[in-house]
Design an enzyme around this catalytic site. Structure first.
Site, PDB file in Angstrom:
ATOM      1  N   HIS A 146       1.780   6.038  -2.137  1.00  0.00           N
ATOM      2  CA  HIS A 146       1.990   5.059  -1.077  1.00  0.00           C
ATOM      3  C   HIS A 146       3.195   4.189  -1.420  1.00  0.00           C
ATOM      4  O   HIS A 146       3.325   3.709  -2.548  1.00  0.00           O
ATOM      5  CB  HIS A 146       0.746   4.197  -0.894  1.00  0.00           C
ATOM      6  CG  HIS A 146      -0.347   4.922  -0.172  1.00  0.00           C
ATOM      7  ND1 HIS A 146      -0.837   6.126  -0.608  1.00  0.00           N
ATOM      8  CD2 HIS A 146      -1.038   4.616   0.949  1.00  0.00           C
ATOM      9  CE1 HIS A 146      -1.802   6.530   0.228  1.00  0.00           C
ATOM     10  NE2 HIS A 146      -1.925   5.639   1.173  1.00  0.00           N
ATOM     11  N   ARG A 414      -4.675  16.139   2.686  1.00  0.00           N
ATOM     12  CA  ARG A 414      -5.019  15.154   3.716  1.00  0.00           C
ATOM     13  C   ARG A 414      -4.142  15.386   4.933  1.00  0.00           C
ATOM     14  O   ARG A 414      -2.952  15.641   4.821  1.00  0.00           O
ATOM     15  CB  ARG A 414      -4.841  13.718   3.224  1.00  0.00           C
ATOM     16  CG  ARG A 414      -5.287  12.689   4.280  1.00  0.00           C
ATOM     17  CD  ARG A 414      -5.335  11.275   3.730  1.00  0.00           C
ATOM     18  NE  ARG A 414      -4.052  10.625   3.671  1.00  0.00           N
ATOM     19  CZ  ARG A 414      -3.776   9.420   4.187  1.00  0.00           C
ATOM     20  NH1 ARG A 414      -4.716   8.733   4.814  1.00  0.00           N
ATOM     21  NH2 ARG A 414      -2.582   8.899   4.054  1.00  0.00           N
ATOM     22  N   GLU A 535     -11.544   4.755   9.340  1.00  0.00           N
ATOM     23  CA  GLU A 535     -10.516   3.755   9.057  1.00  0.00           C
ATOM     24  C   GLU A 535     -10.565   2.516   9.948  1.00  0.00           C
ATOM     25  O   GLU A 535     -10.418   1.402   9.447  1.00  0.00           O
ATOM     26  CB  GLU A 535      -9.134   4.402   9.166  1.00  0.00           C
ATOM     27  CG  GLU A 535      -8.929   5.558   8.198  1.00  0.00           C
ATOM     28  CD  GLU A 535      -7.552   6.184   8.326  1.00  0.00           C
ATOM     29  OE1 GLU A 535      -6.600   5.634   7.761  1.00  0.00           O
ATOM     30  OE2 GLU A 535      -7.442   7.218   9.020  1.00  0.00           O
ATOM     31  N   ASP A 575      -6.288   0.241   7.079  1.00  0.00           N
ATOM     32  CA  ASP A 575      -6.210   0.256   8.539  1.00  0.00           C
ATOM     33  C   ASP A 575      -7.295  -0.589   9.179  1.00  0.00           C
ATOM     34  O   ASP A 575      -7.077  -1.184  10.239  1.00  0.00           O
ATOM     35  CB  ASP A 575      -6.285   1.694   9.052  1.00  0.00           C
ATOM     36  CG  ASP A 575      -4.964   2.424   8.873  1.00  0.00           C
ATOM     37  OD1 ASP A 575      -4.082   2.263   9.722  1.00  0.00           O
ATOM     38  OD2 ASP A 575      -4.816   3.135   7.865  1.00  0.00           O
ATOM     39  N   ARG A 613      -8.639   2.020  -1.425  1.00  0.00           N
ATOM     40  CA  ARG A 613      -8.209   0.649  -1.679  1.00  0.00           C
ATOM     41  C   ARG A 613      -6.725   0.609  -1.995  1.00  0.00           C
ATOM     42  O   ARG A 613      -6.195   1.462  -2.679  1.00  0.00           O
ATOM     43  CB  ARG A 613      -8.982   0.044  -2.866  1.00  0.00           C
ATOM     44  CG  ARG A 613     -10.476   0.099  -2.720  1.00  0.00           C
ATOM     45  CD  ARG A 613     -11.182  -0.363  -3.970  1.00  0.00           C
ATOM     46  NE  ARG A 613     -11.111  -1.811  -4.140  1.00  0.00           N
ATOM     47  CZ  ARG A 613     -10.719  -2.415  -5.246  1.00  0.00           C
ATOM     48  NH1 ARG A 613     -10.319  -1.701  -6.284  1.00  0.00           N
ATOM     49  NH2 ARG A 613     -10.705  -3.726  -5.334  1.00  0.00           N
ATOM     50  N   ARG A 747       2.268   1.528   9.945  1.00  0.00           N
ATOM     51  CA  ARG A 747       1.353   1.802   8.848  1.00  0.00           C
ATOM     52  C   ARG A 747       0.911   0.495   8.203  1.00  0.00           C
ATOM     53  O   ARG A 747       1.633  -0.495   8.186  1.00  0.00           O
ATOM     54  CB  ARG A 747       2.022   2.697   7.807  1.00  0.00           C
ATOM     55  CG  ARG A 747       2.318   4.076   8.331  1.00  0.00           C
ATOM     56  CD  ARG A 747       2.746   5.017   7.231  1.00  0.00           C
ATOM     57  NE  ARG A 747       2.975   6.344   7.778  1.00  0.00           N
ATOM     58  CZ  ARG A 747       2.023   7.218   8.064  1.00  0.00           C
ATOM     59  NH1 ARG A 747       0.766   6.898   7.848  1.00  0.00           N
ATOM     60  NH2 ARG A 747       2.313   8.387   8.571  1.00  0.00           N
TER      61      ARG A 747
END
Length: 915
Positions: A146, A414, A535, A575, A613, A747
């Protein structure tokens, strides 16, 4: 304070040392004038923070406003690197205090394994129950790429060298000459840091992210995971009257890097193959190094010792012809193992060993064969009075094979459920003309998919020209099957579905897996865990219902025995926070877990939760130990997976000692949450009712601001660095899911990151103040109930503790300067006063509930950190605002844009968990 009792004195000395060396470097590299400017800013900022001196603030702002562009770049780099160096000093001090604690023989610290085991003893947990826990446990930190890690790998590597030098001088009694050499080495690396380009010139590719992630295995995981297992086994043996046993590999590593396709078009089947090949090459390189070193550790000539017949047989199969080792069967056996691992690495990864094997040997078919040969050496040593030799490098290598295999870490797949929907629709359209899958309602989809996965007949055909998207998704599944055959079943175990909101989302993935042979109906076999990710607030509220319906389907439930009767569910913190705000997100996550626990118990299926997390509190971050213990009853059943994201990876695992401590904390928390009855007990009905009401009030306040206030989207884009973050080369994935400025499409990571940069931290607290104000008005005298909840309920205590940390990092004065960037004055005056009022109410209510006089009263370590670093952080914010103003006014000097990016880097380093 007496120096003998001032535990923070070494920290201050390290910060002064590093600050002085950085100052010397600035003077030598940039000139005395530049150094004097940096010093003047430092003195003014410290005076303002210490005394709240208006004159000091005026001097500070005047100095910053008068800087030329070149001077600005020097100041930004100086203060950014100071934050980096302060982080090194703080990490070293944590290690120093932890070691001092252990050396003094003090009681085990909270969050350590000895502490957890002692609590289990006090609670009367029998040794057999403890053994069952480890037999059934699965604990997996999952590294993700990320984009919140703004530091270049070269910067991190240099900082690691500085940390190592400081740690060496801290632990070692040095002669004057050695001390001088150490000082010079630190100065040399500070100079190297200053001369290292702080920013990346190009956006990272996925393979670059894989490379960056692998660095943490070299420095931490490969060494510290086996050591953690060894110390835990020894601790258990001491507690059980010396009875020792080897634990199963319950603590393993996971990764999303190279398998996470959600919103990242650059993750392809070829990238997945390359990621696994790079991981495999890394573990083979380590195995070869360890085997080479073991040859020196275990000489074992038969003229002085006896060995087992199995060991002699293993040595006899070695291609080692050297007569010098004819009477050294251990060494001959190890050269044989080396030759076989070298052959395996060559076959699987085209990797040539740095040291050539003594001869040719057959490659290993799987890690189990390698482990069996190591076990032969281990048994022979133990059976012939050499068990001590078996407890060193050999012990760690044997453990590593069980944990890392030939794949190093399991890579999750994913993808977004919307992509699966389109792909499945295209497959049906081509195979069954007239079936319009996307036009079907949910029940019709479930019926169609259930019938389809009951048969082995494939939908896909090599003779159909599918779209690029469909072809890419089918290739990913086929690549996963190929990788599993190559590196073992543990190389890819999980398929995560983003934006799951129905049963059909799970069945679509089951169908795609069948196309690649990863689901085989005729065998009732499912090779991967299909992991729905819930989410949004709505999805969290429906999670229990969706899973109840899914587990009720006989056509799906038939595959669960192949997954050991366990089903994993992932919960999205980021999210849900962006969707509903901090308080509501936390509460809906808690309620979703309770609902899932009840549903799974009713179906007789074991629940494993995967917690998505982030680093910041606004994305589910915060101390891991407290977070795990705050889970509802039954949510931690000895198994847990947790993402480790962005800058948190370097902060938690960049240093081996700190990495070991964080791994240990995760294990200890999982053990306590599973076995100790006081954790996760059912909260009082009054607590639940209060939280329902508070959450509803906070949800309305948050949604009213973010999604219902006209112009708020514009306010966000103009008052933060979101546009500039989108241009910063910190990750391979785009900042938005779609080409729009809508907050819904943004995002969660850049959303939180942007609010952190302007020091407002809105996602970590907004709505709490209004919620408490309204609830107290409706419930006179309710303050005592909230105080009781804080004292008695781990969930609520953790929620407030995390918010306390966020609020301590906010600065409304600095945030107001960012608000001034909003060109529409009326919009600015409509929104910022609301933010200020909500902040004031939130702080007041937090202090009132916790009976604290100031923020971080119960967290002196973080309070100290903020005191040390924020005087150096505030000038960066001031400069960032000014550079943003110039850039948005049309200043296209490359140095201006680069300066903005440098300030983003420096502020992120100062905040540590910003995204």
């Amino acid at each position: 304070m007496n120096e003998a009792t001032d535990k923070d004195l070494p920290l201050r000395e390290d910060i002064r040392l590093l600050g002085r060396l950085l100052g010397d470097t600035v003077r030598e590299q940039e000139g005395a004038g530049a150094f004097e400017i940096v010093e003047r800013i430092r003195r003014s900022s410290i005076a303002f923070h210490r005394d709240n001196d208006a004159a000091a603030r005026e001097e500070l702002e005047g100095t910053l406003d008068r800087l030329t562009t070149d001077e600005t770049m020097i100041v930004v780099r100086a203060y950014s690197y100071f934050s980096h160096l302060a982080n090194i000093a703080e990490d070293l001090h944590h290690i120093r205090r932890s070691r001092a604690h252990r050396i003094a023989g003090s009681a085990p610290r909270e969050g350590s394994l000895p502490f957890a085991l002692r609590r289990a003893d006090e609670a009367g947990v029998a040794p057999t129950v403890l053994a069952d826990f480890f037999d059934g446990a699965l604990i997996v930190p999952v590294l993700t790429a990320h984009p919140t890690e703004v530091q270049r790998k070269s910067v991190l590597d240099t900082e690691r060298k500085i940390a190592g030098l400081l740690e060496h001088r801290d632990r070692t009694l040095l002669t004057p000459d050695e001390r001088d050499a150490n000082d010079e080495a630190v100065r040399r690396n500070v100079l190297a840091l200053w001369q290292t380009r702080m920013l990346r010139r190009q956006r990272l590719a996925v393979i670059d992210e894989v490379t960056n992630g692998l660095a943490f295995y070299d420095h931490t995981f490969l060494q510290e995971l086996p050591r953690l297992y060894a110390s835990l086994e020894d601790e258990l043996a001491r507690r059980d009257a010396g009875a020792s046993r080897e634990l199963p590999p319950f603590l393993r590593m996971g990764s999303w890097i190279g398998g996470d396709r959600d919103g990242n078009p650059f993750v392809t089947a070829d990238v997945l193959r390359r990621a696994l090949r790079m991981q495999s090459a890394r573990i083979f390189t380590w195995y070869l190094e360890q085997l080479h070193e073991l040859g020196a550790d275990i000489p074992g000539a038969t003229t002085v010792i006896d060995v087992s017949t199995d060991l002699l047989d293993l040595a006899g199969r070695s291609p080692d012809p050297h007569p010098q080792r004819a009477d050294e069967p251990y060494r001959r056996a190890l050269t044989g193992l080396y030759a076989r691992i070298a052959a395996t690495a060559r076959e699987l990864d085209h990797l040539e060993a740095m040291r050539h094997a003594v001869g040719e040997a057959a490659p290993y078919a799987n890690p189990g064969e390698f482990a069996a040969d190591l076990d032969t050496i281990h048994r022979s040593l133990c059976e012939h009075n050499s068990a001590l030799l078996a407890r060193g490098r050999l012990r760690h290598l044997r453990r590593a094979v069980g944990v890392f295999g030939f794949h190093l870490a399991s890579v999750d797949l994913r993808q977004n459920s919307e992509v699966h929907e389109r792909v499945v629709a295209e497959l049906f359209s081509a195979a069954r003309p007239g079936v319009d899958y996307r036009a079907l309602d949910e029940e019709a989809r479930v019926a169609l998919l259930s019938g389809e996965i009951a048969t082995a007949r494939l939908l896909s055909s090599p003779f159909v020209d599918y779209s690029d998207e469909t072809r890419g998704e089918l290739e990913i599944c086929r690549a996963a099957a190929e990788v599993r055959r190559r590196y073992g079943d543990a190389s890819i175990v999980n398929y995560v579905i983003s934006k799951t909101d129905g049963v059909s989302d799970v069945l679509e993935v089951a169908l795609l897996l069948r196309e690649a042979g990863l689901l085989r109906p005729h065998e009732d076999r499912l090779d991967l865990n299909i992991v729905p990710l819930f989410e949004t607030i709505t999805d969290l509220r429906n999670a229990g219902r969706v899973m109840d319906r899914l587990l009720s389907l006989p056509g799906y439930a038939r595959f669960l025995p192949a997954r050991n009767g366990t089903h994993e569910v992932m919960l999205g913190y980021s999210d849900s926070n962006k969707d509903g705000g901090f308080l509501t997100s936390g509460w809906e996550l808690f309620k979703a877990e309770r609902a899932l626990v009840e549903v799974f118990a009713r179906h007789g299926v074991r629940l494993r939760l995967f917690h998505g997390r982030g680093g910041s509190v606004g994305r589910g971050g915060g101390p891991t130990y407290q977070a795990v213990l705050a889970q509802p009853a039954g949510a931690v059943q000895g198994q847990i997976r947790v993402t480790e994201q962005g800058e948190v990876i370097a902060a938690k695992y960049g240093n081996p000692d700190i990495g070991r401590r964080n791994l240990e904390t995760l294990v200890a928390a999982t053990l306590e949450a599973t076995l100790l009855p006081e954790h996760g007990g059912a909260p009082k009905a009054a607590y639940l009712e209060a939280m329902d009401a508070l959450s509803e009030h906070a949800f309305r306040a948050y949604r009213k601001l973010v999604y219902e206030t006209p112009g708020f989207e514009r306010y966000f884009w103009e008052s933060t660095v979101i546009s500039e973050i989108a241009d910063l080369n910190i990750g391979s994935r785009p900042a938005s899911r779609k080409k729009s400025t809508a907050i819904e499409d943004l995002r969660a990571i850049p959303w939180v990151f942007s609010w952190a940069q302007c020091r407002l931290m809105l996602p970590g607290w907004y709505g709490f103040g209004t919620a408490v104000d309204i609830w107290l008005a409706e419930n006179p005298g309710g303050l005592e109930l909230l105080r009781e909840m804080h004292l008695e309920w781990p969930f609520f205590a953790t929620l407030l503790s995390n918010m306390d940390m966020v609020l301590a990092k906010t600065d409304l004065a600095i945030a107001s300067r960012y608000a001034a960037l909003v060109s529409d004055e009326a919009l600015r005056e409509q929104i910022f006063p609301r933010l200020r009022a909500e902040h004031r109410s939130t702080v007041q209510n937090l202090l009132s509930i916790t009976r604290a006089e100031r923020l971080l009263q119960s967290n002196p370590l973080l309070a100290r950190s903020i005191r040390n670093r924020f005087p150096y952080l505030d000038p960066l914010n001031h400069i960032q605002v000014e550079l943003l103003r110039r850039y948005r006014a049309g200043d296209r000097d490359d140095r201006t844009k680069r300066g903005i990016h440098l300030t983003i880097n420096g502020i992120a380093a100062g905040l540590r968990n910003s995204g």
